[in-house]
Scaffold this active site. Sequence first.
Site, PDB file in Angstrom:
ATOM      1  N   GLN A 154      74.642  44.595  30.178  1.00  0.00           N
ATOM      2  CA  GLN A 154      74.285  45.968  30.528  1.00  0.00           C
ATOM      3  C   GLN A 154      72.799  46.151  30.702  1.00  0.00           C
ATOM      4  O   GLN A 154      71.991  45.269  30.405  1.00  0.00           O
ATOM      5  CB  GLN A 154      74.792  46.911  29.443  1.00  0.00           C
ATOM      6  CG  GLN A 154      74.279  46.549  28.053  1.00  0.00           C
ATOM      7  CD  GLN A 154      74.902  47.405  26.960  1.00  0.00           C
ATOM      8  OE1 GLN A 154      74.244  48.284  26.417  1.00  0.00           O
ATOM      9  NE2 GLN A 154      76.168  47.151  26.642  1.00  0.00           N
ATOM     10  N   HIS A 208      69.860  49.744  30.638  1.00  0.00           N
ATOM     11  CA  HIS A 208      69.673  51.193  30.469  1.00  0.00           C
ATOM     12  C   HIS A 208      68.530  51.674  31.358  1.00  0.00           C
ATOM     13  O   HIS A 208      67.558  50.940  31.555  1.00  0.00           O
ATOM     14  CB  HIS A 208      69.354  51.532  29.015  1.00  0.00           C
ATOM     15  CG  HIS A 208      70.346  50.964  28.047  1.00  0.00           C
ATOM     16  ND1 HIS A 208      71.649  51.386  27.987  1.00  0.00           N
ATOM     17  CD2 HIS A 208      70.226  49.984  27.125  1.00  0.00           C
ATOM     18  CE1 HIS A 208      72.279  50.692  27.051  1.00  0.00           C
ATOM     19  NE2 HIS A 208      71.452  49.830  26.521  1.00  0.00           N
ATOM     20  N   GLU A 245      65.366  50.142  23.575  1.00  0.00           N
ATOM     21  CA  GLU A 245      65.958  49.859  22.275  1.00  0.00           C
ATOM     22  C   GLU A 245      65.354  48.594  21.703  1.00  0.00           C
ATOM     23  O   GLU A 245      64.611  47.866  22.385  1.00  0.00           O
ATOM     24  CB  GLU A 245      67.483  49.710  22.408  1.00  0.00           C
ATOM     25  CG  GLU A 245      67.919  48.542  23.265  1.00  0.00           C
ATOM     26  CD  GLU A 245      69.443  48.558  23.564  1.00  0.00           C
ATOM     27  OE1 GLU A 245      69.941  49.564  24.096  1.00  0.00           O
ATOM     28  OE2 GLU A 245      70.091  47.547  23.287  1.00  0.00           O
ATOM     29  N   HIS A 300      70.795  42.851  29.263  1.00  0.00           N
ATOM     30  CA  HIS A 300      71.019  42.398  27.882  1.00  0.00           C
ATOM     31  C   HIS A 300      72.475  42.502  27.470  1.00  0.00           C
ATOM     32  O   HIS A 300      73.252  43.266  28.039  1.00  0.00           O
ATOM     33  CB  HIS A 300      70.153  43.185  26.897  1.00  0.00           C
ATOM     34  CG  HIS A 300      70.489  44.649  26.812  1.00  0.00           C
ATOM     35  ND1 HIS A 300      69.996  45.573  27.708  1.00  0.00           N
ATOM     36  CD2 HIS A 300      71.265  45.351  25.959  1.00  0.00           C
ATOM     37  CE1 HIS A 300      70.450  46.778  27.399  1.00  0.00           C
ATOM     38  NE2 HIS A 300      71.242  46.678  26.345  1.00  0.00           N
ATOM     39  N   ARG A 332      76.927  49.284  32.988  1.00  0.00           N
ATOM     40  CA  ARG A 332      77.553  47.979  32.767  1.00  0.00           C
ATOM     41  C   ARG A 332      77.464  47.130  34.020  1.00  0.00           C
ATOM     42  O   ARG A 332      77.864  47.574  35.096  1.00  0.00           O
ATOM     43  CB  ARG A 332      79.032  48.162  32.414  1.00  0.00           C
ATOM     44  CG  ARG A 332      79.289  48.151  30.950  1.00  0.00           C
ATOM     45  CD  ARG A 332      80.786  48.188  30.632  1.00  0.00           C
ATOM     46  NE  ARG A 332      80.945  49.159  29.569  1.00  0.00           N
ATOM     47  CZ  ARG A 332      81.603  50.293  29.675  1.00  0.00           C
ATOM     48  NH1 ARG A 332      82.245  50.596  30.777  1.00  0.00           N
ATOM     49  NH2 ARG A 332      81.639  51.123  28.675  1.00  0.00           N
TER      50      ARG A 332
HETATM   51 ZN    ZN Z   1      72.024  48.319  25.185  1.00  0.00          ZN
END
Ligand code: ZN
Length: 313
Positions: A95, A97, A114, A171, A191
């Site tokens: 995935q 972001h 993240e 990642h 995704r």
């Molecule tokens: Zn993630």
Amino acid sequence: MAEPLFLESQMHEKIWGGTKLRDEFGYAIPSSHTGEYWAISAHPNGVSRVKNGQYKGMPLDLLYKEHQELFGNPSDEVFPLLTKILDANDWLSVQVHPDDAYAMAHEGELGKTECWYVISAEPDAEIIYGHNASSKEELAKLIEAGQWDDLLTKVKVKAGDFFYVPSGTMHAIGKGIVVLETQQSSDTTYRVYDFDRPDQNGHLRDLHLKQSIDVLTIGKPQNSTPDTVIIDDLCLTALVSTSFFTVYKWQLKGEASFKKTAPYSLVSILSGEGKLDVAGKSYPLQKGEHFILPADVESWHLSGELEAIVSHV
Ligand code: ZN
């Protein structure tokens, strides 16, 4: 009265989840496919509640809105951070972001940068961290052809490792890994690849190839370089410091006194036990507990033998 805000939070079932949130942390889990504990969250998809003191029972999003003084009268409109513990009993989807600008324009929420602190990992456990394409064209070609072995970069991990995953990074957390994730308060995931596996109803989860190709960055991800100092009984490691969050690890064997260095801090106890003293009152601490030190807590004292991950904006 200045007091820490201990939290109770929600579990999220996932097709890749397992039982380690119960087996390793003692949490009540809804099923043997429990993937995420949203330990410190004001995100509408799973809000934490205060479980002690004068704000007992209050959801964190409401507390943030109605008691801005506890958060240093912040400029962020929504509580900006989210702390999760993830049990990857199987691979998460591959995935990416979006950043804030893309997420605001397309999803109406924050983007998601993240980072992961690896709590435990089975021998030879791996993550996907980055990709090998050198241009958007090559990236799109390899994705469309499903040449995952050529495209994806795998990295072996062990307990104690740390990974910084900025928005735009390809990642996936791999099978057999438990992480504490500190992230922007966002639930937008694009995704790229989900291993062609069906969910419990026999359906494949949606892929988001166009959005993924839009937001994936070219070039290898730059991990942070942790930096450790020892102050008496405390081993303090700065894991990452960015415009989104700063994350530390505290390893305590004995006692340590702290003075506030940020408007408020998020603390997760990952192992051991001890005691937190704030404004003349003691609070027992044990593995699996999560709390916020709000802005009116100017100083505090810790004792015991424990390991914690701490974050602030
Ligand atoms: Zn993630």
